[in-house]
Design an enzyme around this catalytic site. Structure first.
Site, PDB file in Angstrom:
ATOM      1  N   SER A 104      45.032  20.869 -40.189  1.00 52.64           N
ATOM      2  CA  SER A 104      46.630  20.856 -40.504  1.00 52.64           C
ATOM      3  C   SER A 104      47.028  22.198 -40.166  1.00 52.64           C
ATOM      4  O   SER A 104      46.767  23.146 -40.652  1.00 52.64           O
ATOM      5  CB  SER A 104      46.828  20.342 -41.898  1.00 52.64           C
ATOM      6  OG  SER A 104      48.396  20.347 -42.170  1.00 52.64           O
ATOM      7  N   GLY A 105      48.366  22.140 -39.466  1.00 51.72           N
ATOM      8  CA  GLY A 105      49.143  23.542 -39.240  1.00 51.72           C
ATOM      9  C   GLY A 105      48.599  24.239 -37.779  1.00 51.72           C
ATOM     10  O   GLY A 105      49.051  25.223 -37.641  1.00 51.72           O
ATOM     11  N   THR A 109      50.403  18.346 -33.301  1.00 52.57           N
ATOM     12  CA  THR A 109      51.632  17.530 -33.167  1.00 52.57           C
ATOM     13  C   THR A 109      52.509  18.169 -32.039  1.00 52.57           C
ATOM     14  O   THR A 109      53.118  17.361 -30.960  1.00 52.57           O
ATOM     15  CB  THR A 109      52.476  17.332 -34.468  1.00 52.57           C
ATOM     16  OG1 THR A 109      51.709  16.734 -35.336  1.00 52.57           O
ATOM     17  CG2 THR A 109      53.676  16.393 -34.108  1.00 52.57           C
ATOM     18  N   ASN A 156      51.651  23.710 -44.024  1.00 50.55           N
ATOM     19  CA  ASN A 156      52.375  23.060 -42.735  1.00 50.55           C
ATOM     20  C   ASN A 156      53.747  22.749 -43.094  1.00 50.55           C
ATOM     21  O   ASN A 156      53.844  21.864 -43.901  1.00 50.55           O
ATOM     22  CB  ASN A 156      51.525  22.377 -41.987  1.00 50.55           C
ATOM     23  CG  ASN A 156      51.964  22.070 -40.496  1.00 50.55           C
ATOM     24  OD1 ASN A 156      53.114  22.775 -40.193  1.00 50.55           O
ATOM     25  ND2 ASN A 156      51.352  21.221 -39.635  1.00 50.55           N
ATOM     26  N   SER A 159      53.557  18.587 -41.371  1.00 45.97           N
ATOM     27  CA  SER A 159      52.038  18.270 -41.415  1.00 45.97           C
ATOM     28  C   SER A 159      51.891  16.897 -41.096  1.00 45.97           C
ATOM     29  O   SER A 159      52.846  15.951 -41.791  1.00 45.97           O
ATOM     30  CB  SER A 159      51.448  18.764 -42.629  1.00 45.97           C
ATOM     31  OG  SER A 159      50.303  18.318 -42.570  1.00 45.97           O
ATOM     32  N   SER A 160      51.130  16.505 -40.118  1.00 43.76           N
ATOM     33  CA  SER A 160      50.844  14.979 -39.759  1.00 43.76           C
ATOM     34  C   SER A 160      50.035  14.603 -41.073  1.00 43.76           C
ATOM     35  O   SER A 160      48.873  14.942 -41.293  1.00 43.76           O
ATOM     36  CB  SER A 160      50.358  14.854 -38.362  1.00 43.76           C
ATOM     37  OG  SER A 160      51.166  15.282 -37.450  1.00 43.76           O
ATOM     38  N   GLY A 376      42.267  16.942 -38.208  1.00 43.14           N
ATOM     39  CA  GLY A 376      40.942  17.690 -37.784  1.00 43.14           C
ATOM     40  C   GLY A 376      40.175  17.711 -39.198  1.00 43.14           C
ATOM     41  O   GLY A 376      40.579  17.324 -40.213  1.00 43.14           O
ATOM     42  N   GLU A 378      38.698  18.617 -42.445  1.00 45.25           N
ATOM     43  CA  GLU A 378      39.227  19.612 -43.858  1.00 45.25           C
ATOM     44  C   GLU A 378      38.094  19.764 -44.825  1.00 45.25           C
ATOM     45  O   GLU A 378      37.400  18.785 -45.214  1.00 45.25           O
ATOM     46  CB  GLU A 378      40.325  18.336 -44.221  1.00 45.25           C
ATOM     47  CG  GLU A 378      41.771  18.016 -43.496  1.00 45.25           C
ATOM     48  CD  GLU A 378      42.734  17.581 -44.233  1.00 45.25           C
ATOM     49  OE1 GLU A 378      43.881  17.588 -43.497  1.00 45.25           O
ATOM     50  OE2 GLU A 378      42.361  17.123 -45.004  1.00 45.25           O
TER      51      GLU A 378
END
Length: 946
Positions: A104-105, A109, A156, A159-160, A376, A378
């Site tokens: 994330s970040g 995206t 983020n 964040s997705s 991704g 984590e």
């Protein structure tokens, strides 16, 4: 190898590192980040580092630099990967996919958006409207999915919180014709509510009964303390609303979406209390608000929140919830509503963008580029069910990644006839099996625990894991390792992933896996009077006593979706983008070494370099290799005379002493170590200045020679052109002179003579000369006329200009007498007497026109014979039966206009200022049916014009 970048920016391809080690990898990654080079290759994989700043490397000019170019021809870039995938799809008719991964970040995206924008920019060169519409909707769908699937997190701003796989379908010309989106949503109440709360207009917020303050809502108050960020919520809200309209969402559908989001926020604020044995809703006003938003009855909302209907055989029992059970049901409803909303949005977008009426037999093969933007690996302080699923997903994708990279390498070696040697690598199939294996895997143990009768706890699930996985090398817990104090008893277990060890807390695993929603809520939402909301819950129509199958658990659904995803990716030609987050403070300058090292490890990037470097570090086709390095050898500069490019490359490498480090394939040369390639580059750089001077001098001489030759050719062509033009003009003038030589002696003065076809250079002159000739012809005819004849001709011209195309016969071929009554033997005597008397009385100078007429209607509605006399001062109506006695006199200055009919009746209307118009027909002529309309109109026009 990525070309056109100096070594001051580091190695543009990690495969070209001198030593494959983590230290060298990180040094090169950091150098490129600090120099503003955020993209680096590992062969055909792009490693992307989030720059945390706007970069001017995505404009139309950059698109043109990568369009149609090979991967190694330009510096590393996302556009190069996107173009490679597009070319493979278009040229070789192969389905391709681009897999984007990272934590994330890290910029996944944004990477997927730039790839989509690039594909949109290079397609549809003919600007077909339908293709533009599809491209626009595909891009707009990204905006909508981000709004409902992304959220602000500590890491983020955007964040997705879901995985997305989009297939873009192309026709045989390579233009997008539709698409399909698959989503993998995990966190169901993590929506970006900030856009709604802070971006929506006040009128909308009032209708939804919500405030702008995020801290007023329990579900989002943890993230409600919003720090200052670069996001403009008002602009984002409008962009999302506009995107939904462009895609095709109706106004009612968009309003329903807002109502569902507001309902979820209000549900989070519902609290339950106890009065004796009765569970109550403490803030009942919210129930009324929720009822309004869901378009259902208030008592039904309250009943669904406080009671659960249970069917036992034919009996139906209403079981009251405890306060804890009611809270659990409320949260389950909120999660289910958001999940169902998101899936419905994806479904609506798919309905609109999917390929319709496509027949491969008619339109050609439909090819696909897939873009996978998924979470991704984590590792947090507290890792729960969501992190377990995400990391399992990454294990599956890493397994596929290594297998496909090895497969691609092996296939290329086989195509080129290079011996393949076995490569050792970490095979994480053992970890994939640990999670998904039937009966023994963690998902199976979890599902088994959820199906047990009675109260099932997370501790029971952990005990099941300890029993079945005690001897597994990649699993441990505190019970199995009593001395390991990093693990808590009855709470934690550790998995040794390919990316590192991760400790998971079993707290919440059972509830999140069940994720059950009471049937009462489904019936409540299905019975809504809102048709959009009703359609989202079709299972609510089932009766209370109807038996249904046990729904699949969240783990099973996720496992099945991952298996299908991997199968889908495996049948496509893959391209990869690995995203790295350089720091946690979103700084464009800071590169945290350990933070990035950890990501490099769990993304398996070093493993990827080793696989790529296990054979040969660099490979290139013979023609392109020669094009770059031919100046190094006298046998290949400037051009070789050997039988083939392959022989020329062999001679070049032997001359440099690198023959031992090279293998020769059928179409490519393979270089084993990067040092050989860099030596070639150094030799090329040292020779290029010398050769460049010679080449420039040679080119200048040759350019001068070509310019002189071109000038001589152009001058000769100009001389010929001028001579030919003079010849054509003279020939034309001679022909004109021949045809018009004797026109003065001709009866019609040459009217019948046709002009010869002029050359183009004289076309304008001939048009003008034709006008002059026509005027001469007219003047020649007119100059022999008497004054009376000249006046008559001018009257005929005026009549023709006024009535041309309005009447078939204007009487132009006969002589115009004008005063017909005085020229008639029957009427001459009596008319002359009356005319003389009127001239003496009214002092007119001359008669313009006179004629017997038929008055159309009198006051007795009868037609009668009359006569009309028009002088230069008056219009007279006369009675021919009474010796042409004047009946009416109208001064000409009172006549405002004349109207005539197009028919044979020769109807004439004289319009007067007092609106007492005179309507007559010019009839009774001798000879019969002679047309005098043209003469009347022409005479009056000529007189009025003076």
């Amino acid at each position: 190898m990525a070309e056109h970048e100096s070594l001051e920016y580091g190695k543009a391809d990690f495969v070209l590192l001198d030593n494959v080690s983590m230290e060298e990898f990180m040094t090169n990654l950091k150098l490129r980040f600090e120099k503003g080079r955020i993209y680096t290759y590992i062969g055909e994989v792009v490693v992307s580092v989030n720059p945390y700043r706007a970069m001017n490397i995505y404009g139309r000019d950059i698109v043109e630099q990568y369009k149609g170019r090979e991967l190694y021809e330009r510096p590393p870039h996302l556009f190069a990967i996107a173009d490679a995938a597009y070319k493979a799809m278009k040229r070789r008719n192969k389905d391709t996919c681009i897999v984007i991964s990272g934590e994330s970040g890290a910029g996944k995206t944004e990477a997927s958006k730039y790839i989509m924008q690039y594909i949109a920019a290079i397609t549809n060169p003919n600007q077909r409207a339908e293709v533009e519409r599809v491209k626009n909707m595909l891009l707009k769908s990204n905006c909508v999915l981000e709004a409902f699937g992304n959220a602000k997190t500590n890491r983020n701003d955007n964040s997705s919180r879901f995985g997305k796989y989009m297939d873009i379908n192309f026709d045989f010309k390579g233009d997008p014709i539709g698409g399909h989106i698959s989503n993998y949503l995990l966190e169901k109440v993590k929506a970006n509510y900030r856009r709604l709360l802070r971006g929506a207009p006040d009128s909308l917020l009032r209708s939804l009964h919500i405030k702008k303050d995020p801290t007023a809502y329990n579900y989002i108050k943890v993230g409600g303390q919003i720090k200052v960020s670069s996001i403009n919520d008002g602009a984002d809200f409008k962009a999302v609303a506009d995107a939904m309209k462009v895609i095709g969402f109706t106004g009612d559908e968009i309003q329903t979406v807002y109502k569902i989001l507001a309902t979820i926020l209000h549900l989070g604020n519902l609290t339950f209390g106890v009065d004796g044995d009765v569970t109550l809703i403490e803030n009942t006003k919210l129930v009324s608000v929720i009822r309004e938003l869901l378009s259902t009855k208030e008592e039904n909302v309250e009943k669904a929140l406080l009671y659960r209907t249970v069917a036992t055989g034919r009996d139906v029992i209403e079981k009251q919830h405890t306060a804890q059970e009611a809270s659990y049901g409320r949260d389950a409803l909120a999660k289910a509503m958001y999940e169902r909303l998101f899936c419905w949005i994806v479904g609506r977008i798919n309905d609109i963008i999917e390929v319709k009426n496509y027949d491969a037999r008619v339109h050609g093969k439909n090819t696909v580029i897939g873009v996978l933007d998924i979470y991704g690996f984590e590792i947090f302080q507290n890792n729960s069910f969501e992190q377990f699923c995400i990391n399992y997903c990454n294990e599956k994708l890493q397994q596929l990644f290594i297998q496909l990279v090895l497969k691609q390498e092996q296939e290329e070696y086989q195509r080129e006839g290079i011996p393949w040697k076995h490569i050792d690598y970490f095979n994480n199939q053992i970890i994939v099996d640990l999670v998904e294996q039937q009966h023994k895997g963690i998902f199976s143990v979890l599902d088994e625990a959820c199906m047990n009768v009675g109260k099932v706890t997370d501790e029971v699930f952990l005990q099941g894991l300890n029993g079945k996985l005690a001897k597994h090398a990649h699993y441990t817990s505190r019970k199995l390792s009593p001395t390991d104090k990093s693990l808590e008893f009855d709470r934690d277990f550790r998995i040794r992933h390919y990316a590192g060890d991760v400790v998971y807390s079993v707290v919440g695993f059972i509830d999140k896996n069940k994720d059950t929603l009471f049937q009462d809520f489904k019936r409540l939402l299905y019975n809504s009077s809102n048709p959009v909301l009703k359609a989202m819950w079709p299972e609510g129509k089932l009766s209370i006593t109807e038996v249904t199958k046990r729904p699949l658990t969240a783990a099973t659904l996720f496992k099945n979706s991952m298996i299908l995803l991997v199968e889908n990716l495996a049948c496509k030609e893959p391209y990869y983008v690995r995203c790295i987050k350089p720091n946690d403070v979103k700084s464009p300058l800071l590169f945290e070494q350990e933070r990035c090292r950890h990501q490099v490890e769990y993304l398996g990037l070093l493993e990827n370099v080793r696989v790529r470097r296990a054979g040969f570090a660099y490979r290139q086709t013979y023609p392109r290799f020669l094009q770059r390095y031919k100046m190094i050898s006298e046998f290949t500069w400037p051009n070789h005379d050997l039988p083939s490019d392959k022989d020329a490359v062999k001679r070049l490498m032997q001359g440099c002493g690198f023959d031992h480090d090279v293998a020769y394939g059928k179409t490519k040369v393979f270089i084993r170590t990067p040092r050989t390639l860099f030596s070639l580059e150094e030799q090329r750089a040292s020779l290029i200045t010398i050769h460049f001077h010679d080449v420039v001098l040679c080119l200048q001489v040759w350019r001068g020679t070509i310019a002189r030759m071109r000038y001589r050719r152009m001058r000769a062509a100009l001389v010929i052109l001028r001579a030919y033009r003079r010849y054509k003009v003279k020939s034309y003038i001679r022909e004109v002179n021949r045809r018009f030589k004797n026109v003065r002696s001709m009866k019609d003065y040459g009217k019948h003579v046709k002009w010869p076809t002029p050359p183009k250079v004289l076309s304008l002159f001939v048009c003008l000369f034709d006008v002059f000739t026509s005027r001469w012809w007219a003047w020649t005819l007119i100059k022999g006329l008497s004054p009376e004849e000249a006046l008559q001709v001018r009257a005929k011209v005026a009549s023709l200009e006024a009535l041309k195309g309005q009447r078939a016969d204007l009487g132009l071929q006969r002589a115009w007498e004008g005063n017909y009554l005085v020229n008639s033997a029957d009427t001459a005597a009596s008319f002359t007497l009356v005319s003389s008397e009127l001239q003496r009385k009214d002092k007119f100078m001359r008669v313009l026109f006179s004629c017997n007429v038929r008055k159309v209607i009198n006051r007795f509605h009868k037609a009668e014979d009359r006569a009309v006399l028009i002088t230069d001062r008056h219009l007279y109506k006369m009675d021919p039966l009474k010796q042409y006695k004047p009946m009416k006199s109208i001064p000409l200055y009172n006549v405002t206009g004349v109207s005539v009919s197009p028919g044979k009746d020769q109807l004439v209307v004289f319009h007067t200022k007092d609106s007492r118009d005179l309507v007559v027909c010019l009839q009774g002529m001798v000879p019969a049916n002679e047309s005098r309309i043209g003469e009347l109109v022409g005479t009056l026009l000529r007189y009025c014009e003076g």
